[in-house]
Design a protein around this motif. Sequence first.
Motif, PDB file in Angstrom:
ATOM      1  N   LYS A  33       0.930  -0.991  -0.267  1.00 14.52           N
ATOM      2  CA  LYS A  33      -0.116   0.124  -0.058  1.00 14.52           C
ATOM      3  C   LYS A  33       0.783   1.157   0.059  1.00 14.52           C
ATOM      4  O   LYS A  33       1.793   1.226   0.791  1.00 14.52           O
ATOM      5  N   VAL A  34       0.669   2.092  -0.802  1.00 19.77           N
ATOM      6  CA  VAL A  34       1.338   3.568  -0.946  1.00 19.77           C
ATOM      7  C   VAL A  34       1.148   4.384   0.294  1.00 19.77           C
ATOM      8  O   VAL A  34      -0.089   4.589   0.434  1.00 19.77           O
ATOM      9  N   LEU A  35       2.385   4.790   0.886  1.00 20.63           N
ATOM     10  CA  LEU A  35       1.975   5.709   1.852  1.00 20.63           C
ATOM     11  C   LEU A  35       2.073   7.240   1.771  1.00 20.63           C
ATOM     12  O   LEU A  35       1.411   7.983   1.945  1.00 20.63           O
ATOM     13  N   SER A  36       3.200   7.221   0.979  1.00 23.05           N
ATOM     14  CA  SER A  36       3.502   8.550   0.010  1.00 23.05           C
ATOM     15  C   SER A  36       4.365   8.301  -1.006  1.00 23.05           C
ATOM     16  O   SER A  36       5.205   7.129  -0.957  1.00 23.05           O
ATOM     17  N   SER A  37       4.109   9.033  -1.871  1.00 25.41           N
ATOM     18  CA  SER A  37       5.121   8.854  -3.436  1.00 25.41           C
ATOM     19  C   SER A  37       6.034   9.683  -3.341  1.00 25.41           C
ATOM     20  O   SER A  37       5.903  10.956  -3.146  1.00 25.41           O
ATOM     21  N   GLY A  38       7.078   9.304  -3.910  1.00 26.94           N
ATOM     22  CA  GLY A  38       8.422  10.324  -4.225  1.00 26.94           C
ATOM     23  C   GLY A  38       8.091  10.554  -5.550  1.00 26.94           C
ATOM     24  O   GLY A  38       6.955  10.778  -6.509  1.00 26.94           O
ATOM     25  N   ASP A  39       9.179  10.764  -6.486  1.00 28.37           N
ATOM     26  CA  ASP A  39       9.160  11.374  -7.889  1.00 28.37           C
ATOM     27  C   ASP A  39       8.964  10.099  -8.835  1.00 28.37           C
ATOM     28  O   ASP A  39      10.170   9.314  -8.773  1.00 28.37           O
ATOM     29  N   SER A  40       7.901  10.198  -9.502  1.00 26.60           N
ATOM     30  CA  SER A  40       7.656   8.793 -10.185  1.00 26.60           C
ATOM     31  C   SER A  40       8.693   8.771 -11.512  1.00 26.60           C
ATOM     32  O   SER A  40       8.784   7.575 -12.146  1.00 26.60           O
ATOM     33  N   SER A  41       9.318   9.383 -11.849  1.00 27.26           N
ATOM     34  CA  SER A  41      10.637   9.327 -12.576  1.00 27.26           C
ATOM     35  C   SER A  41      11.799   9.313 -11.903  1.00 27.26           C
ATOM     36  O   SER A  41      12.906   9.212 -12.645  1.00 27.26           O
ATOM     37  N   GLY A  42      11.732   9.186 -10.674  1.00 18.34           N
ATOM     38  CA  GLY A  42      13.183   9.196  -9.825  1.00 18.34           C
ATOM     39  C   GLY A  42      13.648   7.712  -9.973  1.00 18.34           C
ATOM     40  O   GLY A  42      12.922   6.909 -10.506  1.00 18.34           O
ATOM     41  N   LYS A  43      14.862   7.517  -9.570  1.00 14.70           N
ATOM     42  CA  LYS A  43      15.641   6.303  -9.679  1.00 14.70           C
ATOM     43  C   LYS A  43      14.997   5.300  -8.922  1.00 14.70           C
ATOM     44  O   LYS A  43      14.548   5.103  -7.837  1.00 14.70           O
ATOM     45  N   SER A  44      14.857   3.709  -9.596  1.00 16.97           N
ATOM     46  CA  SER A  44      14.488   2.658  -8.930  1.00 16.97           C
ATOM     47  C   SER A  44      15.591   1.788  -8.752  1.00 16.97           C
ATOM     48  O   SER A  44      16.532   1.663  -9.730  1.00 16.97           O
ATOM     49  N   PRO A  45      15.784   0.987  -7.763  1.00 18.12           N
ATOM     50  CA  PRO A  45      17.000   0.090  -7.713  1.00 18.12           C
ATOM     51  C   PRO A  45      16.931  -0.974  -8.468  1.00 18.12           C
ATOM     52  O   PRO A  45      15.803  -1.757  -8.981  1.00 18.12           O
ATOM     53  N   SER A  46      18.009  -1.754  -8.857  1.00 24.98           N
ATOM     54  CA  SER A  46      17.984  -3.282  -9.364  1.00 24.98           C
ATOM     55  C   SER A  46      18.345  -4.180  -8.202  1.00 24.98           C
ATOM     56  O   SER A  46      18.968  -3.561  -6.961  1.00 24.98           O
ATOM     57  N   ALA A  47      18.395  -5.375  -8.351  1.00 30.65           N
ATOM     58  CA  ALA A  47      18.885  -6.314  -7.401  1.00 30.65           C
ATOM     59  C   ALA A  47      20.511  -5.739  -6.956  1.00 30.65           C
ATOM     60  O   ALA A  47      20.886  -6.173  -5.744  1.00 30.65           O
ATOM     61  N   ARG A  48      21.195  -5.397  -7.972  1.00 27.56           N
ATOM     62  CA  ARG A  48      22.517  -5.151  -7.397  1.00 27.56           C
ATOM     63  C   ARG A  48      22.937  -3.681  -6.735  1.00 27.56           C
ATOM     64  O   ARG A  48      23.998  -3.389  -6.398  1.00 27.56           O
ATOM     65  N   SER A  49      21.776  -2.957  -6.740  1.00 29.91           N
ATOM     66  CA  SER A  49      21.907  -1.479  -6.362  1.00 29.91           C
ATOM     67  C   SER A  49      22.211  -1.659  -4.707  1.00 29.91           C
ATOM     68  O   SER A  49      21.765  -2.592  -4.165  1.00 29.91           O
ATOM     69  N   ILE A  50      22.730  -0.594  -4.306  1.00 27.10           N
ATOM     70  CA  ILE A  50      22.867  -0.177  -2.829  1.00 27.10           C
ATOM     71  C   ILE A  50      21.798   0.889  -2.390  1.00 27.10           C
ATOM     72  O   ILE A  50      21.725   1.604  -3.150  1.00 27.10           O
ATOM     73  N   VAL A  51      20.770   0.176  -1.671  1.00 26.14           N
ATOM     74  CA  VAL A  51      19.632   1.045  -1.160  1.00 26.14           C
ATOM     75  C   VAL A  51      19.821   1.596  -0.014  1.00 26.14           C
ATOM     76  O   VAL A  51      20.481   0.838   0.941  1.00 26.14           O
ATOM     77  N   ILE A  86      13.347  -7.555  -1.978  1.00 25.11           N
ATOM     78  CA  ILE A  86      13.935  -7.298  -3.454  1.00 25.11           C
ATOM     79  C   ILE A  86      12.839  -7.166  -4.463  1.00 25.11           C
ATOM     80  O   ILE A  86      12.802  -6.302  -5.325  1.00 25.11           O
ATOM     81  N   ILE A  87      11.729  -7.828  -3.899  1.00 26.41           N
ATOM     82  CA  ILE A  87      10.456  -7.747  -5.353  1.00 26.41           C
ATOM     83  C   ILE A  87       9.941  -6.377  -5.048  1.00 26.41           C
ATOM     84  O   ILE A  87       9.696  -5.689  -5.912  1.00 26.41           O
ATOM     85  N   ALA A  88       9.713  -6.007  -3.618  1.00 28.36           N
ATOM     86  CA  ALA A  88       8.992  -4.718  -3.637  1.00 28.36           C
ATOM     87  C   ALA A  88      10.098  -3.499  -4.210  1.00 28.36           C
ATOM     88  O   ALA A  88       9.458  -2.607  -4.885  1.00 28.36           O
ATOM     89  N   LEU A  89      11.180  -3.752  -3.515  1.00 31.36           N
ATOM     90  CA  LEU A  89      11.972  -2.237  -3.701  1.00 31.36           C
ATOM     91  C   LEU A  89      12.415  -1.957  -5.336  1.00 31.36           C
ATOM     92  O   LEU A  89      12.507  -0.771  -5.571  1.00 31.36           O
ATOM     93  N   GLN A  90      12.431  -3.155  -6.136  1.00 34.06           N
ATOM     94  CA  GLN A  90      12.684  -2.700  -7.758  1.00 34.06           C
ATOM     95  C   GLN A  90      11.417  -1.894  -8.085  1.00 34.06           C
ATOM     96  O   GLN A  90      11.503  -1.621  -9.139  1.00 34.06           O
ATOM     97  N   GLN A  91      10.463  -2.212  -7.521  1.00 29.46           N
ATOM     98  CA  GLN A  91       9.355  -1.630  -8.003  1.00 29.46           C
ATOM     99  C   GLN A  91       9.082   0.112  -7.451  1.00 29.46           C
ATOM    100  O   GLN A  91       8.241   0.959  -7.996  1.00 29.46           O
ATOM    101  N   MET A  92      10.062   0.481  -6.378  1.00 25.45           N
ATOM    102  CA  MET A  92       9.849   1.555  -5.699  1.00 25.45           C
ATOM    103  C   MET A  92      10.631   2.685  -6.584  1.00 25.45           C
ATOM    104  O   MET A  92      11.684   2.308  -7.253  1.00 25.45           O
ATOM    105  N   HIS A  93      10.121   3.962  -6.221  1.00 23.86           N
ATOM    106  CA  HIS A  93      11.135   5.205  -6.629  1.00 23.86           C
ATOM    107  C   HIS A  93      11.707   5.804  -5.487  1.00 23.86           C
ATOM    108  O   HIS A  93      11.036   5.791  -4.580  1.00 23.86           O
TER     109      HIS A  93
END
Length: 132
Positions: A33-51, A86-93
Motif C-alpha cells: 500500500k502506498v503511504l506516500s509517493s516520491g518522484d515517479s521518474s526518480g531512480k528505482s533500484p536493481s537487485a545489485r543496487s545499494i539502497v 527485493i521484489i518490492a524495492l525494485q518497483q519503488m522510486h
Amino acid sequence: MDKKTYIQANKDWLAEKSKEEGVHALAKGVFYKVLSSGDSSGKSPSARSIVTVHYTGQTIDGKQFDSSRGSVPLAIRLSDLIEGWIIALQQMHVGDRWEVYIPAEMGYGKLSQPGIPGGSVLIFDIELLGVA
C-alpha cells in the motif's frame, strides 16, 4: 496457538489484507500500500543496487521486531535482503514510502528469527531514501 494454526492465521490475514482498497499485488504473493509517493521518474533500484532506506518491521499482531527509524538509515545491497524486499524495492522510486506485506515464503519461511515466529507474514513500512 500451535504452529500450524499460527501459519494458517498468517495466510488468512494476508488474504484479507490483499482485498483492502489501495492494496496492490506484486510478484510471488507480495502486496503493498502506498503511504506516500516520491518522484515517479526518480531512480528505482536493481537487485545489485545499494539502497538506503528507513524501515519498521512488525508481525501481524503489531509486535515490532526491527526498525531503523530514530537511528541511521539502513544502507545495503538489495540482493542481500529477503526476497520480499527485493521484489518490492525494485518497483519503488526514491522518495516512495510503502507498507509492504510479505508472505512467509518470501521472508524467513518456516525459520524463526528473533521476535519473528516461523511462518510469519512480515509487514514493513519502507521508505526508499536513495539508490547507488
